[in-house]
Design a protein around this motif. Structure first.
Motif, PDB file in Angstrom:
ATOM      1  N   ILE A 107      -3.040  10.050   6.650  1.00 13.31           N
ATOM      2  CA  ILE A 107      -2.695   8.697   5.199  1.00 13.31           C
ATOM      3  C   ILE A 107      -1.069   9.477   5.342  1.00 13.31           C
ATOM      4  O   ILE A 107       0.012  10.259   6.251  1.00 13.31           O
ATOM      5  CB  ILE A 107      -2.398  10.348   3.623  1.00 13.31           C
ATOM      6  N   ASP A 108      -0.430   7.453   6.066  1.00 12.89           N
ATOM      7  CA  ASP A 108       0.677   7.172   6.323  1.00 12.89           C
ATOM      8  C   ASP A 108       1.743   7.675   5.102  1.00 12.89           C
ATOM      9  O   ASP A 108       1.322   7.169   3.662  1.00 12.89           O
ATOM     10  CB  ASP A 108       0.604   5.916   7.008  1.00 12.89           C
ATOM     11  N   MET A 109       2.624   8.415   5.387  1.00 12.39           N
ATOM     12  CA  MET A 109       4.208   8.512   4.707  1.00 12.39           C
ATOM     13  C   MET A 109       5.521   7.901   5.373  1.00 12.39           C
ATOM     14  O   MET A 109       4.974   7.468   6.427  1.00 12.39           O
ATOM     15  CB  MET A 109       4.449   9.736   4.409  1.00 12.39           C
TER      16      MET A 109
ATOM     17  N   GLN B 297       0.913   1.145  14.000  1.00 24.87           N
ATOM     18  CA  GLN B 297       1.307   1.494  13.028  1.00 24.87           C
ATOM     19  C   GLN B 297       0.399   1.590  12.498  1.00 24.87           C
ATOM     20  O   GLN B 297      -0.298   1.505  11.079  1.00 24.87           O
ATOM     21  CB  GLN B 297       2.410   0.018  12.430  1.00 24.87           C
ATOM     22  N   THR B 298      -0.570   0.866  12.632  1.00 20.21           N
ATOM     23  CA  THR B 298      -2.335   0.149  12.211  1.00 20.21           C
ATOM     24  C   THR B 298      -3.291   1.405  12.399  1.00 20.21           C
ATOM     25  O   THR B 298      -4.233   1.783  11.680  1.00 20.21           O
ATOM     26  CB  THR B 298      -3.011  -0.956  12.410  1.00 20.21           C
TER      27      THR B 298
ATOM     28  N   THR C  55      -1.773  21.005   2.194  1.00 20.38           N
ATOM     29  CA  THR C  55      -2.649  19.364   1.257  1.00 20.38           C
ATOM     30  C   THR C  55      -2.163  19.553   0.181  1.00 20.38           C
ATOM     31  O   THR C  55      -1.330  18.099  -0.728  1.00 20.38           O
ATOM     32  CB  THR C  55      -4.127  19.016   1.837  1.00 20.38           C
ATOM     33  N   VAL C  56      -2.504  20.620  -0.232  1.00 15.80           N
ATOM     34  CA  VAL C  56      -2.425  19.918  -2.167  1.00 15.80           C
ATOM     35  C   VAL C  56      -0.826  20.224  -2.490  1.00 15.80           C
ATOM     36  O   VAL C  56      -0.342  20.297  -3.661  1.00 15.80           O
ATOM     37  CB  VAL C  56      -2.806  21.908  -3.104  1.00 15.80           C
TER      38      VAL C  56
ATOM     39  N   ARG D  36       6.534  10.161   8.375  1.00 12.27           N
ATOM     40  CA  ARG D  36       5.650  10.896   8.873  1.00 12.27           C
ATOM     41  C   ARG D  36       3.968  11.089   8.419  1.00 12.27           C
ATOM     42  O   ARG D  36       3.969  10.255   7.211  1.00 12.27           O
ATOM     43  CB  ARG D  36       5.978  12.188   8.465  1.00 12.27           C
ATOM     44  N   ALA D  37       3.737  11.365   8.752  1.00  9.21           N
ATOM     45  CA  ALA D  37       2.001  11.420   8.637  1.00  9.21           C
ATOM     46  C   ALA D  37       1.471  12.794   8.399  1.00  9.21           C
ATOM     47  O   ALA D  37       1.594  13.912   8.428  1.00  9.21           O
ATOM     48  CB  ALA D  37       1.285  10.144  10.221  1.00  9.21           C
TER      49      ALA D  37
END
Length: 569
Positions: free
Chosen positions: A151-153, A360-361, A180-181, A156-157
């Motif tokens: 999941i991209d932020m 990016q993608t 993750t939580v 950071r990822a």
């Protein structure tokens, strides 16, 4: 007394025995791992001790845990869904209150930020992957955690994982990993529903079809329409600004950037509206995100390229008047170098744009591209399709730097006398003397022979031929020829001018006249004037000779008559 040989034999026996015991130990460990003894787990003193009641659903496999979580989430039973999360980082007294809230956030994040691949989730307690090839390092190995996705932020990822936990002698359970939580509040702030979405009526937040909600079905065309409107207004504003400046140099730059800036306005408006008002679901976002990034990157690259093109054209127009003129030797070199620099900048911008889009993608993990890329099929197709194009690009740069044909050079190619007007990536544009445009593939042009009449010296020898009668007085004609060379402005180097009889036929002799001209264009006009002048002089001399049999200049047909005795007359 023990000999040296005996000591050596005993030592060797000890070493062999040790190696055998080590091999047996390793084989036993491997057998225990393969038989399932001692499964890899994360040890816990207690699992979600603060949640009330028994965990509903099944949690013995990764797929079962995700199914139990989604079933509870679909019923909006967030207390039950919280049992699928590892809440060990929270004190037990906070788990009952925080668990349902985190479960609701997880459901929103999974639905909007990523697309869960259910087929990739193992349905085995040990999560052993028995479907991958032997080349996969994790094939046939029990696992205690699995990567669900990335999941991209903004900075950071974040990796979403599911892990296997065990408390004491209890049965192991697969839960959403604690790390993750812990990241859920930040992820929910980025991917959760916006204030605008939460203000929508409940009816619009109901599922419509596929994975779309009703508000997404309405919002997507609306966002596209607003982005198109922003692009149209931007394009019109730049056109109005260009008309206001008239003939100033900035007009060329404005005209060049009009379309890429409009594209950037479209992609930028679309991205801003998605960020502020709408957060689309995972499958739609997986399609929109690469397209949006691609449009933004291409627009920015096109803007930079258009600005550079406008600046280079302005510099060239200010310093170059007519590059086809003979004295424009320096200008031809200068403009050809600018053209090469322009193409290099284009290549660099394209490579940077492609690199940014790929980073990016993350296309290899979305839209199914990983299957094609892993087989090498996509690489083969791209290499074959780009083979000719890359060859032309390299040939274009070769021409530009070696300057075998510069922009403005007069060349003779395939029987056409023309000027090099443009050297592109794939084609050379030639302007013929009658204003036709001949487009030649760069690779074909490089591999063929051509004459460059202005490579080192624009002056060249022009040749004209006349067919004259065998009785023509060449000495008199040479006087007229010399008179023309002395008086014509475009004829240079009179000492090199020559008039010679180079051939003859049964009807006439062939006279060749050679004169040097300053450049090919003026040389052609001078050659036509020379031909006209000499034909006029020959006609005048022929008329003055009259019926004299010993003097004639223009070719004549002769008849031979035989009398009755057989003598010619």
């Amino acid at each position: 007394m023990m000999t040296t040989g005996s000591l050596f034999a005993i030592r060797r026996a000890i070493v062999v025995l040790g190696l055998c015991m080590l091999s047996l130990a390793m084989a036993g460990g491997l057998a225990r791992a393969q038989s399932g003894d001692g499964p890899p787990v994360y040890e816990r003193d207690a699992i979600n001790a603060g949640l009330p009641g028994e965990p509903p659903g099944y949690y013995d496999t990764p797929q079962a845990t995700m199914e139990s979580f989604h079933d509870a989430a679909e019923r909006e039973d967030w207390a039950a869904a919280a049992h699928a999360l590892d809440l060990g980082f929270l004190p037990p007294e906070q788990q009952a209150s925080a668990g349902p809230r985190l479960a609701r956030q997880l459901h929103a994040v999974l639905g909007r930020a990523m697309t869960l691949d259910w087929d990739a989730l193992p349905d085995r307690p040990d999560a052993l992957d028995d479907t991958s090839s032997s080349k996969n390092p994790m094939a046939g190995v029990p696992r205690r955690d699995i990567r669900l996705g990335r999941i991209d932020m903004p900075t950071r990822a974040v990796t979403a994982r599911i892990a296997r936990y065990q408390a004491g002698d209890g049965d192991p359970r697969w839960l959403i990993a604690g790390q993750t939580v812990q990241n859920l509040p930040q992820l929910y702030e980025r991917y959760g529903p916006t204030a605008f979405e939460q203000a929508l009526p409940q009816m619009l937040r109901q599922p419509a079809f596929w994975t779309l909600l009703w508000w997404e079905v309405i919002a997507l065309p609306f966002v596209i329409a607003v982005a198109f409107l922003a692009a149209a207004l931007t394009w019109r504003a730049l056109r109005t600004l260009s008309d206001r400046y008239g003939d100033m140099w900035i007009v060329g730059v404005l005209d060049a950037v009009r379309t890429p800036v409009a594209l950037f306005a479209f992609a930028g408006t679309f991205a801003v509206m998605r960020q502020l008002f709408f957060t689309f679901s995972g499958p739609i976002a997986a399609i929109l995100d690469p397209v949006q990034i691609l449009a933004i990157v291409l627009a920015i690259a096109a803007i930079f390229l258009a600005v550079i093109e406008g600046i280079l054209d302005t510099v060239a127009q200010n310093q170059i008047d007519d590059i086809s003129e003979p004295e424009a030797e320096r200008d031809r070199n200068y403009y050809t170098t600018l053209s090469a620099v322009r193409r290099i900048v284009i290549v660099i911008l394209l490579l940077v744009a492609i690199g940014v889009v790929l980073m990016q993608t993350n296309l290899t993990e979305t839209l199914g591209f990983s299957l094609v890329a892993s087989a090498g099929f996509l690489t083969l197709i791209l290499a074959f399709a780009a083979r000719t194009m890359l060859g032309d690009v390299m040939a274009s740069l070769q021409i530009a730097f070696s300057k075998t044909a510069r922009i403005g050079d007069a060349v003779k190619y395939d029987g056409n006398w023309s000027y090099v007007e443009k050297i592109g990536f794939t084609h050379l544009r030639l302007r013929t003397w009658d204003e036709r445009r001949v487009l030649v593939p760069v690779g074909q042009f490089v591999q063929s022979s051509f004459e460059n009449w202005t490579k080192t010296d624009p002056s060249l020898m022009e040749v004209a031929r006349l067919h004259l009668d065998h009785r023509a007085d060449i000495a008199k004609l040479r006087e007229e020829f010399a008179n023309f060379v002395e008086n014509d402005d475009d004829a240079i180097s009179p000492e090199e001018a020559k008039m010679q009889v180079v051939d003859h036929t049964d009807r006439a002799m062939v006279v060749r006249m050679i004169v040097r001209a300053t450049d090919p264009s003026t040389g052609w006009d001078m050659l036509c004037r020379l031909r006209e002048h000499m034909l006029h002089a020959a006609a005048q001399m022929d008329a003055a000779a009259g019926a004299e049999p010993a003097s004639a200049f223009l070719p004549r047909d002769r008849e031979v008559r035989m009398d009755e005795s057989g003598d010619a007359s």
